[in-house]
Motif scaffolding. Structure first.
Motif, PDB file in Angstrom:
ATOM      1  N   ASP A  32       0.859  -1.192   0.000  1.00 26.05           N
ATOM      2  CA  ASP A  32       0.000   0.000   0.000  1.00 26.05           C
ATOM      3  C   ASP A  32       0.887   1.230   0.000  1.00 26.05           C
ATOM      4  O   ASP A  32       1.900   1.263   0.713  1.00 26.05           O
ATOM      5  N   THR A  36      -4.526   6.756   0.368  1.00 19.79           N
ATOM      6  CA  THR A  36      -5.818   6.949   1.051  1.00 19.79           C
ATOM      7  C   THR A  36      -5.985   5.970   2.210  1.00 19.79           C
ATOM      8  O   THR A  36      -7.016   5.983   2.876  1.00 19.79           O
ATOM      9  N   PHE A  74      -6.837  -4.708  -4.353  1.00 20.27           N
ATOM     10  CA  PHE A  74      -7.807  -3.675  -3.972  1.00 20.27           C
ATOM     11  C   PHE A  74      -7.357  -2.267  -4.370  1.00 20.27           C
ATOM     12  O   PHE A  74      -8.185  -1.376  -4.511  1.00 20.27           O
ATOM     13  N   TYR A 142     -14.235   5.702 -14.355  1.00 17.36           N
ATOM     14  CA  TYR A 142     -13.957   4.747 -13.283  1.00 17.36           C
ATOM     15  C   TYR A 142     -14.388   3.341 -13.706  1.00 17.36           C
ATOM     16  O   TYR A 142     -13.608   2.386 -13.635  1.00 17.36           O
ATOM     17  N   LYS A 146     -11.901  -0.003 -14.709  1.00 20.68           N
ATOM     18  CA  LYS A 146     -11.986  -1.297 -14.026  1.00 20.68           C
ATOM     19  C   LYS A 146     -12.332  -2.415 -15.016  1.00 20.68           C
ATOM     20  O   LYS A 146     -11.826  -3.533 -14.898  1.00 20.68           O
TER      21      LYS A 146
HETATM   22  N1  LIG Z   1     -16.026   1.462  -1.684  1.00 22.07           N
HETATM   23  C1  LIG Z   1     -16.890   0.968  -2.561  1.00 22.07           C
HETATM   24  O1  LIG Z   1     -18.120   1.130  -2.433  1.00 22.07           O
HETATM   25  C2  LIG Z   1     -16.379   0.160  -3.733  1.00 22.07           C
HETATM   26  C3  LIG Z   1     -17.321  -0.360  -4.643  1.00 22.07           C
HETATM   27  C4  LIG Z   1     -16.861  -1.079  -5.729  1.00 22.07           C
HETATM   28  C5  LIG Z   1     -15.520  -1.358  -5.885  1.00 22.07           C
HETATM   29  N2  LIG Z   1     -14.625  -0.853  -4.986  1.00 22.07           N
HETATM   30  C6  LIG Z   1     -13.215  -1.169  -5.176  1.00 22.07           C
HETATM   31  O2  LIG Z   1     -12.680  -1.686  -3.966  1.00 22.07           O
HETATM   32  C7  LIG Z   1     -11.307  -1.373  -3.861  1.00 22.07           C
HETATM   33  C8  LIG Z   1     -10.994  -0.791  -2.483  1.00 22.07           C
HETATM   34  O3  LIG Z   1     -11.771   0.383  -2.310  1.00 22.07           O
HETATM   35  P1  LIG Z   1     -11.847   1.128  -0.909  1.00 22.07           P
HETATM   36  O4  LIG Z   1     -13.209   1.674  -0.764  1.00 22.07           O
HETATM   37  O5  LIG Z   1     -11.300   0.271   0.147  1.00 22.07           O
HETATM   38  O6  LIG Z   1     -10.867   2.340  -1.178  1.00 22.07           O
HETATM   39  P2  LIG Z   1      -9.688   2.970  -0.267  1.00 22.07           P
HETATM   40  O7  LIG Z   1      -9.299   4.251  -0.926  1.00 22.07           O
HETATM   41  O8  LIG Z   1     -10.098   3.012   1.165  1.00 22.07           O
HETATM   42  O9  LIG Z   1      -8.529   1.904  -0.410  1.00 22.07           O
HETATM   43  C9  LIG Z   1      -7.607   1.899  -1.468  1.00 22.07           C
HETATM   44  C10 LIG Z   1      -6.259   1.546  -0.905  1.00 22.07           C
HETATM   45  O10 LIG Z   1      -5.313   1.425  -1.967  1.00 22.07           O
HETATM   46  C11 LIG Z   1      -4.131   2.173  -1.669  1.00 22.07           C
HETATM   47  N3  LIG Z   1      -3.573   2.547  -2.972  1.00 22.07           N
HETATM   48  C12 LIG Z   1      -4.151   3.328  -3.923  1.00 22.07           C
HETATM   49  N4  LIG Z   1      -3.353   3.412  -5.000  1.00 22.07           N
HETATM   50  C13 LIG Z   1      -2.248   2.660  -4.735  1.00 22.07           C
HETATM   51  C14 LIG Z   1      -1.067   2.336  -5.457  1.00 22.07           C
HETATM   52  N5  LIG Z   1      -0.848   2.808  -6.699  1.00 22.07           N
HETATM   53  N6  LIG Z   1      -0.146   1.523  -4.901  1.00 22.07           N
HETATM   54  C15 LIG Z   1      -0.336   1.043  -3.632  1.00 22.07           C
HETATM   55  N7  LIG Z   1      -1.448   1.309  -2.899  1.00 22.07           N
HETATM   56  C16 LIG Z   1      -2.378   2.113  -3.444  1.00 22.07           C
HETATM   57  C17 LIG Z   1      -4.617   3.333  -0.806  1.00 22.07           C
HETATM   58  O11 LIG Z   1      -3.606   3.901  -0.013  1.00 22.07           O
HETATM   59  C18 LIG Z   1      -5.691   2.644   0.029  1.00 22.07           C
HETATM   60  O12 LIG Z   1      -5.147   2.048   1.182  1.00 22.07           O
HETATM   61  C19 LIG Z   1     -10.992  -0.442  -5.030  1.00 22.07           C
HETATM   62  O13 LIG Z   1     -10.388  -1.209  -6.053  1.00 22.07           O
HETATM   63  C20 LIG Z   1     -12.355   0.042  -5.474  1.00 22.07           C
HETATM   64  O14 LIG Z   1     -12.388   0.361  -6.845  1.00 22.07           O
HETATM   65  C21 LIG Z   1     -15.014  -0.087  -3.918  1.00 22.07           C
END
Ligand SMILES: NC(=O)c1ccc[n+]([C@@H]2O[C@H](COP(=O)([O-])OP(=O)(O)OC[C@H]3O[C@@H](n4cnc5c(N)ncnc54)[C@H](O)[C@@H]3O)[C@@H](O)[C@H]2O)c1
Ligand SMILES: O=c1ccn([C@@H]2O[C@H](COP(=O)(O)OP(=O)(O)O[C@H]3O[C@H](CO)[C@@H](O)[C@H](O)[C@H]3O)[C@@H](O)[C@H]2O)c(=O)[nH]1
Length: 330
Positions: A32, A36, A74, A142, A146
């Motif tokens: 990570d 975020t 993720f 977005y 994906k």
């Molecule tokens: N939250 C939702 O409702 C939702 C719905 C559908 C899909 N998703 C998918 O779930 C996944 C996680 O989402 P979330 O809500 O936990 O988001 P989040 O922002 O809380 O978590 C993302 C994590 O990835 C890390 N990160 C981002 N870019 C990075 C990189 N280049 N290298 C290393 N680390 C990196 C961030 O520091 C963070 O810890 C994402 O892929 C998102 O597209 C989320």
């Protein structure tokens, strides 16, 4: 065997880490960049490698050092309206970097991948609830960013003999029922997060983005899935792949939609606070209604949700929001 969780310090990834640890016997390594996410969201037994998923040298070294066989990916940028204003940033973060990660992971010996995809690949579906075999038609960068990664995984898996599960999450909400993690991003844009912040006075009000949609009350419909239920889906997906199961693409939702106005009513009722709500124009990139066809994941993986209850989800979100305030992590 060990699992590499990219984005494991984030909201959903941290719940996956907890699920893996709760299930016992896994070595869990998190990659990570903390853009975020938060290192304090991780339990002490987890190894945190701070870096970018596109750093192929780091990825390969990490996989070899820990004997990692499975990747749960993720890490991403996740805000739909931001993807409309910064599409190239989203294609870089979610598509280009995923390509680099997948290449390095396969090269270093990873056999199984679980990918965080999204309901946003469906766009504005003609059929609701939406089945997995509906042709994807994303309406924002977005969702497109994906979907391209789903396609890369499918092609790479076929070419290199690995297996994957792409999980298309609907709207993820709530928090760990034991209070160990939750949605911690202070400026998060998610409806339930924002509403609980408004209920606790962390925000002055909540804006409803659009009340003229072709839905029963004019606001958007979403399928809210509890975050630990979602993490449990990843665990059964991982077991499926390690047992030699075939690659799958599966919706993760409950199959029932709530409107924005209904969600606000539940947050007001659970919190007992009648916070101010304003009606605003539509937000860029929002589909009007998106609800999961939710049968396939039950049939294929035997996933049985434990937290399909919007009041319970809101109660958890509110408790986590209060915990953040107590710890000065607002
Ligand atoms: N939250 C939702 O409702 C939702 C719905 C559908 C899909 N998703 C998918 O779930 C996944 C996680 O989402 P979330 O809500 O936990 O988001 P989040 O922002 O809380 O978590 C993302 C994590 O990835 C890390 N990160 C981002 N870019 C990075 C990189 N280049 N290298 C290393 N680390 C990196 C961030 O520091 C963070 O810890 C994402 O892929 C998102 O597209 C989320
Ligand atoms: O302050 C707010 C926040 C949101 N909304 C509305 O609430 C609904 C849900 O919005 P939000 O919680 O931001 O989620 P989505 O935009 O639906 O996107 C989430 O759900 C998608 C899957 O459906 C995921 O792919 C995304 O990563 C995730 O952010 C939408 O109609 C928004 O317009 C408001 O009216 N006011």
């Amino acid at each position: 065997m060990a699992v590499l969780v990219t984005g494991g310090a984030g909201y959903i990834g941290s719940h996956m880490v907890l699920a893996l640890i709760d299930a016992g016997h896994e070595e869990v390594v998190v990659l990570d960049d903390l853009s975020t996410g938060f290192d304090w969201a991780l339990p002490p037994e987890v190894t945190l490698v701070r870096g970018d998923v596109a750093d192929q040298t780091l990825v390969a070294e990490t996989i070899r050092r820990h004997g990692i066989d499975a990747l749960a990916h993720f890490a991403a940028k996740i805000v739909v309206p931001d993807s409309v204003s910064d599409p190239l940033g989203y294609y870089l973060a979610n598509t280009v970097k995923s390509r680099a990660l997948i290449e390095a992971a396969i090269g270093a010996g990873v056999r199984h991948v679980i990918f965080s995809s999204t309901a946003a690949v469906y766009g504005e579906p003609a059929v609701v609830p939406v089945p997995e075999d509906l042709t994807p038609n994303p309406i924002n960068p977005y969702g497109r960013s994906k979907l391209m990664t789903e396609w890369m995984l499918e092609d790479a898996a076929r070419a290199h003999g690995i297996s994957y599960v792409a999980l298309r999450y609907f709207n993820v909400a709530g928090a760990d029922p034991r209070g160990r993690s939750g949605q911690s991003t202070p400026n998060a844009t998610h409806l339930i997060k924002v509403a609980t912040q408004a209920a606790l006075g962390k925000r002055s009000h909540l804006e409803v983005f659009g009340t003229d949609y072709p839905t029963p009350d004019g606001s958007c419909l979403r399928d809210y899935i509890q975050v630990s239920d979602l993490a449990a889906a990843h665990l059964v997906a991982l077991n499926h792949l390690r047992r030699g199961g075939e690659s799958l693409t599966l919706n993760c939702g409950y199959g029932r939609g709530y409107s924005v106005l209904e969600v606000i009513d539940v947050v007001k009722s659970v919190s007992g606070v009648d916070f101010p709500v304003t009606l605003s124009p539509r937000r860029a990139g929002d589909p009007s209604r998106i609800v999961a066809g939710a049968d396939r994941i039950r049939a294929e993986l035997g996933w049985v949700p434990q937290h399909d209850d919007l009041r319970a989800i809101v109660t958890q979100a509110l408790a986590w929001e209060e915990a953040l305030a107590r710890r000065n992590r607002v």
